[in-house]
Write an enzyme that holds these catalytic residues in place. Structure first.
Site, PDB file in Angstrom:
ATOM      1  N   LYS A  73      -3.512  -7.719  -7.506  1.00  0.00           N
ATOM      2  CA  LYS A  73      -4.178  -6.551  -8.127  1.00  0.00           C
ATOM      3  C   LYS A  73      -3.063  -5.704  -8.858  1.00  0.00           C
ATOM      4  CE  LYS A  73      -3.311  -7.053  -3.589  1.00  0.00           C
ATOM      5  NZ  LYS A  73      -3.706  -7.298  -2.276  1.00  0.00           N
ATOM      6  N   ILE A 132     -15.450  -9.860  -1.110  1.00  0.00           N
ATOM      7  CA  ILE A 132     -16.730  -9.178  -1.631  1.00  0.00           C
ATOM      8  C   ILE A 132     -16.920  -9.376  -3.177  1.00  0.00           C
ATOM      9  CG2 ILE A 132     -17.878  -6.955  -1.978  1.00  0.00           C
ATOM     10  CD1 ILE A 132     -15.935  -5.722   0.416  1.00  0.00           C
ATOM     11  N   LYS A 181      -6.434  -1.099  -6.737  1.00  0.00           N
ATOM     12  CA  LYS A 181      -7.779  -1.548  -6.790  1.00  0.00           C
ATOM     13  C   LYS A 181      -8.785  -0.486  -7.307  1.00  0.00           C
ATOM     14  CE  LYS A 181      -6.683  -4.541  -2.852  1.00  0.00           C
ATOM     15  NZ  LYS A 181      -6.977  -4.577  -1.241  1.00  0.00           N
ATOM     16  N   GLY A 197      -7.481 -11.514   3.843  1.00  0.00           N
ATOM     17  CA  GLY A 197      -7.262 -12.557   4.609  1.00  0.00           C
ATOM     18  C   GLY A 197      -7.216 -14.047   3.966  1.00  0.00           C
TER      19      GLY A 197
HETATM   20  N1  HSE Z   1      -3.097  -6.034   1.794  1.00  0.00           N
HETATM   21  C1  HSE Z   1      -4.584  -6.177   1.155  1.00  0.00           C
HETATM   22  C2  HSE Z   1      -5.472  -5.354   2.164  1.00  0.00           C
HETATM   23  C3  HSE Z   1      -4.573  -7.598   0.944  1.00  0.00           C
HETATM   24  O1  HSE Z   1      -4.927  -5.044   3.292  1.00  0.00           O
HETATM   25  O2  HSE Z   1      -6.689  -5.026   1.714  1.00  0.00           O
HETATM   26  C4  HSE Z   1      -6.151  -7.824   0.424  1.00  0.00           C
HETATM   27  O3  HSE Z   1      -5.965  -7.122  -1.024  1.00  0.00           O
END
Ligand code: HSE
Length: 408
Positions: free
Chosen positions: A100, A131, A200, A298
């Site tokens: 990201k 997702i 994100k 994950g």
């Molecule tokens: N560290 C990020 C989270 C990993 O916990 O959402 C997934 O992008």
């Protein structure tokens, strides 16, 4: 046969290789091409791995092999990951990524490069883990005028908040558990300070509104100042505290992207999302609202999105169909969050009810078990954030908590 190269053999890289071989026959059928993993790039040695013969430390092995058509970049960061991605795209190799930071900081440039070289830059795994949200936003929902997006975009912080509130676990223990489960970033500051969710929401904002939104332009607050007391007040108010990434179009035609903890009322489905799960609401003129939900981090959930992009890249071999958004020379289209109208939860010590009324007018007081005599908690009326701040400053006393209500 087309070869795939995997750059990085960490949590997501090893998950990608594992998932590819677990479902190889089905993946080949779905992509309509004969595929295999040709290389795994990592600076470390894995002599006991069943894939030991595929490891290389030299990116040129991948760049110079014309059979490598698809590269999965799962290294993270914007150093080597950026350089290698550029070089692969310049060679006409499609790149799929879970990175990201790379997409949020360099997305416009890399998408343009992919288009120029008739290949694709795909990043379904960069947001929301398992997702599907990237493809729906620029394909399935393309008929809509998107007016806003809001969601829980970081699995680690949602996991920490859930463990703290439901199991009274300490912040440190919950974070260390999230790290062990492979959810957290290499430097978990990016999770707990909101930077990961910020990257994100930048990606989703760029996709939805067509202009690159850079992370430095987005107001971002993490979860490190939250306390169990605040969570108790949220419950008594009728909701839960969640780390929310959101973007909305404002009345003057700008957009307001933001990351912050928020009181989310129980009537909003986001309040019920727990553990590592993410949830994203998208608002559009035709759909009104749609919700996406699933595991946000994950090994295999993220690998699922990577392998999905590999299949798509294989199908689109030789054509460039990835979304392109404009680069943005400046942030003039980003609204100032201080002009946003918000209601805010406030927890103060050493302030009288009279002072609160004279600053804010009528407020809604909250209570909690064990509330000390000198502590008051209330919800302010809705007003511009800059006006709220001025009133809060005029209260004196000690501000122990300040959390916006989710309003979208
Ligand atoms: N560290 C990020 C989270 C990993 O916990 O959402 C997934 O992008």
């Amino acid at each position: 046969m087309s070869k795939i190269a995997v750059l990085g053999y960490g949590v997501v890289g090893s998950g990608t290789v594992e998932l590819f071989y677990k479902n190889k026959d089905k993946i080949i059928k779905k992509s309509g091409r004969d595929l295999d993993i040709g290389y795994i790039l990592d600076i470390r040695d894995f002599p006991d791995s069943p894939y030991a013969d595929k490891f290389t430390k030299n990116i040129n092995d991948i760049l110079e092999d014309d059979d490598v058509k698809i590269v999965a970049e799962v290294m993270g960061g914007v150093g080597d990951a950026y350089e290698y991605t550029k070089k692969c795209l310049e060679k006409g190799k499609s790149v799929v990524t879970s990175n990201k930071e790379l997409v949020a900081k360099k997305g416009a440039e890399l998408l343009k490069l992919a288009k120029a070289h008739d290949c694709n830059f795909l990043f379904e795994a960069s947001t929301g883990g398992a997702i599907p949200i990237i493809r729906p936003l620029h394909q399935c929902l393309a008929g809509n005028d998107i007016t806003g997006i809001e969601g829980i975009l970081n699995g680690t912080t949602n996991f920490i908040l859930t463990k703290m509130i439901n199991e009274q676990m300490s912040f440190e223990d919950a974070l260390s558990m999230a790290q062990k489960l492979g959810y957290a970033e290499k430097d978990p500051t990016a999770d707990v300070e909101g930077h990961d969710a910020c990257r994100k929401i930048c990606i989703l904002s760029s996709l939805a509104f067509g202009k690159h939104v850079y992370p430095d332009w987005v107001h971002c607050e993490g979860i490190t100042k939250l306390t169990l007391e605040d969570a108790c007040y949220a419950e008594s108010w009728g909701g839960a505290i969640k780390l929310i990434g959101s973007v909305k179009r404002t009345e003057d035609g700008k957009i307001l992207p933001m990351v912050r903890p928020a009181f989310v009322c129980y009537g909003n489905q986001l309040s019920h999302i727990s553990d590592v799960f993410n949830g994203v609401m998208v608002y559009g003129d035709a759909v009104e609202e749609v919700m996406f939900y699933g595991r946000g981090a994950g090994k295999l959930p993220t690998a699922s999105a990577i392998v999905g992009d590999i299949v798509d890249a294989a199908k689109m071999n030789g054509t460039s169909v990835s979304q392109v958004w404009e680069d943005s020379p400046d942030s003039s289209f980003i609204a100032d969050y201080k002009d946003d109208v918000v209601s805010v939860y406030v927890r103060v010590r050493g302030v009288t009810g009279e002072k609160i009324s004279s600053a804010f007018g009528t407020v809604e007081y909250l209570s909690r078990e064990g509330q000390p005599d000198d502590e008051l908690a209330f919800i302010s009326p809705a007003m511009k954030e800059r006006d709220f701040d001025a009133k809060l400053d005029s209260l004196g006393g000690q501000v122990l908590g300040k959390i916006r209500l989710l309003d979208m």
